[in-house]
Design a protein around this motif. Structure first.
Motif, PDB file in Angstrom:
ATOM      1  N   HIS A  60       4.147  -0.834  -2.668  1.00 27.21           N
ATOM      2  CA  HIS A  60       4.731   0.345  -2.022  1.00 27.21           C
ATOM      3  C   HIS A  60       3.730   1.023  -1.093  1.00 27.21           C
ATOM      4  O   HIS A  60       4.035   1.344   0.051  1.00 27.21           O
ATOM      5  N   ASP A  61       2.520   1.247  -1.585  1.00 28.45           N
ATOM      6  CA  ASP A  61       1.498   1.916  -0.775  1.00 28.45           C
ATOM      7  C   ASP A  61       1.172   1.110   0.480  1.00 28.45           C
ATOM      8  O   ASP A  61       0.890   1.666   1.535  1.00 28.45           O
ATOM      9  N   GLY A  62       1.235  -0.216   0.376  1.00 24.74           N
ATOM     10  CA  GLY A  62       0.965  -1.078   1.509  1.00 24.74           C
ATOM     11  C   GLY A  62       2.021  -1.005   2.598  1.00 24.74           C
ATOM     12  O   GLY A  62       1.784  -1.436   3.722  1.00 24.74           O
ATOM     13  N   THR A  97      -3.969  -1.062   1.823  1.00 21.57           N
ATOM     14  CA  THR A  97      -4.291  -0.766   0.435  1.00 21.57           C
ATOM     15  C   THR A  97      -4.692  -2.052  -0.284  1.00 21.57           C
ATOM     16  O   THR A  97      -4.406  -3.145   0.170  1.00 21.57           O
ATOM     17  N   LEU A 106       2.887   1.726   3.846  1.00 19.85           N
ATOM     18  CA  LEU A 106       2.503   2.898   4.626  1.00 19.85           C
ATOM     19  C   LEU A 106       1.120   2.805   5.252  1.00 19.85           C
ATOM     20  O   LEU A 106       0.886   3.347   6.331  1.00 19.85           O
ATOM     21  N   TYR A 144      12.879   1.366  -7.546  1.00 20.14           N
ATOM     22  CA  TYR A 144      12.583   2.754  -7.921  1.00 20.14           C
ATOM     23  C   TYR A 144      13.847   3.495  -8.344  1.00 20.14           C
ATOM     24  O   TYR A 144      13.770   4.449  -9.117  1.00 20.14           O
ATOM     25  N   GLU A 175      10.829  -3.132   1.895  1.00 22.05           N
ATOM     26  CA  GLU A 175      10.954  -1.705   1.607  1.00 22.05           C
ATOM     27  C   GLU A 175      12.312  -1.385   0.973  1.00 22.05           C
ATOM     28  O   GLU A 175      12.372  -0.693  -0.054  1.00 22.05           O
ATOM     29  N   ARG A 219      -4.308  -7.591  -1.106  1.00 22.19           N
ATOM     30  CA  ARG A 219      -4.387  -6.539  -0.085  1.00 22.19           C
ATOM     31  C   ARG A 219      -3.085  -6.544   0.700  1.00 22.19           C
ATOM     32  O   ARG A 219      -2.549  -7.613   1.014  1.00 22.19           O
ATOM     33  N   ASP A 237       3.317  -0.342  -7.286  1.00 18.74           N
ATOM     34  CA  ASP A 237       2.780   0.774  -6.500  1.00 18.74           C
ATOM     35  C   ASP A 237       1.872   0.278  -5.380  1.00 18.74           C
ATOM     36  O   ASP A 237       1.862   0.848  -4.291  1.00 18.74           O
ATOM     37  N   LEU A 238       1.125  -0.780  -5.624  1.00 19.53           N
ATOM     38  CA  LEU A 238       0.276  -1.353  -4.580  1.00 19.53           C
ATOM     39  C   LEU A 238       1.136  -1.857  -3.421  1.00 19.53           C
ATOM     40  O   LEU A 238       0.850  -1.586  -2.256  1.00 19.53           O
ATOM     41  N   TRP A 244      -0.851  -4.358   3.964  1.00 22.86           N
ATOM     42  CA  TRP A 244      -0.886  -3.347   5.017  1.00 22.86           C
ATOM     43  C   TRP A 244       0.270  -3.562   5.993  1.00 22.86           C
ATOM     44  O   TRP A 244       0.727  -4.688   6.183  1.00 22.86           O
TER      45      TRP A 244
END
Length: 151
Positions: free
Chosen positions: A73-75, A80, A77, A126, A119, A86, A70-71, A88
């Motif tokens: 994935h969030d990165g 994070t 967008l 997923y 991605e 970290r 999830d980290l 981004w």
């Protein structure tokens, strides 16, 4: 006449598995100095909360980090992560890239990866284990009972 026989197939992932993602990435030393290296992302449906990322530096042993799926994935967008990992998104040289910063014992290293390749591969994970279903089927009784057993 020759018989119709299926053409030989290259070995691929087994059903219910995702092929590893192998990429050429760059270690960013300075904005104008980049060191290429190979990295491999792996996903194991038996441990679906993380992605294993193995770096293959030239002349050195492979190094594997386990990063929260999830980290990562969030990165894709927005920036994070805190602490050791970290992630981004960034436009670099006119292309969407993903920055990954790893830190351990005060030492930091910065990498740049192709955002779209990561991605696409991540979305395959997923498809295999949808978000929110990572802990479905986990033996909670066994997980709690084992540490409490007398040894």
């Amino acid at each position: 006449m020759t018989e119709n026989q299926p053409a030989p197939r290259a070995p691929g992932p087994k059903p219910n598995e995702i092929a590893p993602l192998s990429l050429r990435i760059f270690r960013i030393v300075w904005d104008s100095y980049r060191i290429p290296l190979r990295v491999e992302f792996r996903f194991d449906r038996g441990d679906p909360l993380v992605v294993s990322v193995t770096f293959h530096p030239e002349g050195g042993p492979p190094i594997t980090w386990r990063i929260g799926r999830d980290l990562l994935h969030d990165g894709l967008l927005a920036p994070t992560g805190i602490g050791d990992v970290r992630v981004w998104p960034r436009i670099s040289r006119g292309r969407p890239m993903l920055r990954l910063r790893l830190e351990r014992c005060g030492m930091r290293v910065l990498f740049e990866l192709d955002l779209h390749r990561v991605e696409d591969w991540l979305f395959e994970t997923y498809d295999l284990v949808p978000p929110g279903e990572e802990l479905t089927g986990l033996d909670w009784d066994g997980l709690v009972a084992d540490p409490l057993e007398d040894h």
